[in-house]
Design a protein around this motif. Structure first.
Motif, mmCIF file in Angstrom:
data_model
loop_
_atom_site.group_PDB
_atom_site.id
_atom_site.type_symbol
_atom_site.label_atom_id
_atom_site.label_comp_id
_atom_site.label_asym_id
_atom_site.label_seq_id
_atom_site.Cartn_x
_atom_site.Cartn_y
_atom_site.Cartn_z
ATOM 1 N N ARG A 198 0.816 -1.221 0.000
ATOM 2 C CA ARG A 198 0.000 0.000 0.000
ATOM 3 C C ARG A 198 0.849 1.270 0.000
ATOM 4 N N VAL A 199 2.160 1.116 -0.143
ATOM 5 C CA VAL A 199 3.035 2.297 -0.140
ATOM 6 C C VAL A 199 2.856 3.077 -1.448
ATOM 7 N N ASP A 200 2.900 4.403 -1.357
ATOM 8 C CA ASP A 200 2.854 5.248 -2.557
ATOM 9 C C ASP A 200 4.225 5.158 -3.234
ATOM 10 N N THR A 201 4.246 4.533 -4.413
ATOM 11 C CA THR A 201 5.541 4.275 -5.077
ATOM 12 C C THR A 201 6.006 5.456 -5.932
ATOM 13 N N HIS A 202 5.220 6.526 -5.997
ATOM 14 C CA HIS A 202 5.545 7.623 -6.913
ATOM 15 C C HIS A 202 6.499 8.652 -6.324
ATOM 16 N N ARG A 203 7.314 8.251 -5.380
ATOM 17 C CA ARG A 203 8.236 9.182 -4.740
ATOM 18 C C ARG A 203 9.349 8.388 -4.062
ATOM 19 N N ALA A 204 10.348 9.129 -3.575
ATOM 20 C CA ALA A 204 11.419 8.485 -2.808
ATOM 21 C C ALA A 204 11.170 8.737 -1.324
ATOM 22 N N TYR A 205 11.712 7.866 -0.490
ATOM 23 C CA TYR A 205 11.592 8.020 0.960
ATOM 24 C C TYR A 205 12.979 8.024 1.594
ATOM 25 N N ILE A 206 13.036 8.628 2.782
ATOM 26 C CA ILE A 206 14.245 8.534 3.602
ATOM 27 C C ILE A 206 14.041 7.401 4.602
ATOM 28 N N CYS A 207 15.030 6.566 4.741
ATOM 29 C CA CYS A 207 14.945 5.514 5.759
ATOM 30 C C CYS A 207 15.931 5.848 6.873
#
Ligand SMILES: [Zn+2]
Length: 392
Positions: A198-207
């Protein structure tokens, strides 16, 4: 609203060399080629370096290097085979990184890979470090620059692996959507569960990592990747381009990304003429007004990640049981036969881990008389691979 599209190809074959001869012996199943490396080279690695784009009348309009317009990684051991056996394709891969760098604001499209395609969450910390260091060193030697990203074999990931990557200067990794656990907006106190793709894949994330370090994560679009790898997305390059451009929701805000990652062999080996469909598709996107091609490093510069993500620990792209496929009879199997099982996986891994742990103290004791830092010496042993002939 223009959207950015990034395709990633993970190109890899296991080393097939006989370890004594350092040559690949004849593999009859690959006939009429000598072995599978050669066969896949002629079906995929070569064709993608000079892919034909036809016009409507069936004439060749252009011949393009696909690698220069996608994000890609080649396994280091495959590149060392290719360097010797298919030097013209090897040079085309290196050239693609230079061409791509000019296209993508100075970011080369090649990313590194953990050296031996090891399932990193199942390795101990010391072995993770060696695999990552060797992957980076091999990349630098070939591409003459530092890698920005690293491909994790089977996308298998845990936090310790991410932390070692960040420590060694890696900026991003690419994962499957089901590997995202939870997200939160920058500064928010609570996390939102996004398990089940369900994650929005249209962007990058910081982990963010416990050590205080952090790196960026991309989650490719799972449904599209399935269509490319196992469906009929490559039957027609024009339809493939339409599918990618249409994958961004109408409501999406500026700077959103459509990314797809698959095995590189999808393009030409698994799907015949997939290299041509890819070339045609990339050509259409390049000339389109509603989309543009990008790669992950360039995207991060233009649209830095701010929202945070947590990963599903010990997950991978190919086994819904996390990393069970490589340690137990999880049920995942490529060629199952009635009455067979894979219960041998557990004891096999246990035996190898036991051997590793029994050998390590012996190595430390014996190597200490030769090296001030035995494990550091192992990390630098990659230099020996670069030159087998060195005798001093
Ligand atoms: Zn499984």
């Amino acid at each position: 609203m223009p959207c950015s599209i990034c395709l990633h190809g993970h190109f890899y074959q296991p080393p097939r060399e006989n370890p004594w001869l350092e040559e690949v012996e004849i593999q009859e199943s690959a006939a009429p080629w000598h072995d599978w490396n050669e066969r896949i080279s002629e079906e995929c690695y070569g064709p993608n370096s000079a892919a034909r784009i036809f016009d409507d009348a069936g004439w060749i309009r252009r011949i393009v290097n696909n690698y220069s317009r996608i994000s890609f990684n080649f396994g280091p051991t495959l590149l060392s085979w290719m360097e010797r056996k298919r030097p013209q394709y090897y040079q085309a891969v290196l050239e693609a990184d230079r061409l791509g760098s000019a296209r993508f604001s100075g970011h080369g499209p090649a990313i590194a890979q953990a050296y031996n395609h090891m399932i990193l969450p199942l390795a101990n910390r010391r072995d993770k470090i060696t695999q990552i260091v060797w992957g980076i060193e091999d990349f630098q030697k070939r591409f003459q620059r530092a890698p920005e990203g690293m491909w994790l074999p089977e996308c298998a990931v845990d936090s310790e692996t991410l932390d070692i990557l960040a420590e060694h200067g890696i900026r991003f990794v690419i994962l499957a959507p089901r590997q995202a656990q939870a997200v939160r907006e920058k500064g928010a106190s609570s996390w939102t569960d996004v398990t089940g793709e369900r994650v929005d894949t249209h962007r990058a994330y910081i982990c963010p990592l416990r050590s205080g370090r952090a790196l960026s994560l991309f989650f490719y679009q799972g449904e599209l990747a399935q269509k490319v790898a196992f469906g009929d997305a490559l039957r027609n390059g024009g339809d493939f381009a339409k599918m990618l451009i249409g994958a961004l929701p109408e409501s999406a805000t500026l700077g959103r990304l459509v990314s797809v990652a698959t095995d590189g062999e999808t393009f030409g080996h698994h799907h015949k003429y997939g290299d041509m469909a890819l070339a045609y598709c990339l050509d259409i996107i390049e000339r389109s007004r509603s989309a543009s091609l990008t790669i992950f490093g360039e995207y991060l510069d233009s649209t830095p990640s701010v929202d945070e993500v947590r990963i599903v620990e010990n997950s991978s792209w190919s086994c819904v049981h996390g990393v069970g496929r490589w340690k137990e009879d999880c049920g995942c199997s490529a060629h199952s036969r009635p009455g067979w099982n894979q219960r041998w996986r557990g004891p096999l891994r246990e035996a190898l881990d036991t051997l590793r742990d029994a050998a390590a103290p012996l190595f430390e004791r014996e190597a200490a008389s030769l090296f001030p830092d035995p494990w550091g010496a192992r990390n630098r042993y990659i230099e020996v691979f670069f030159d087998h002939t060195r005798s001093e």
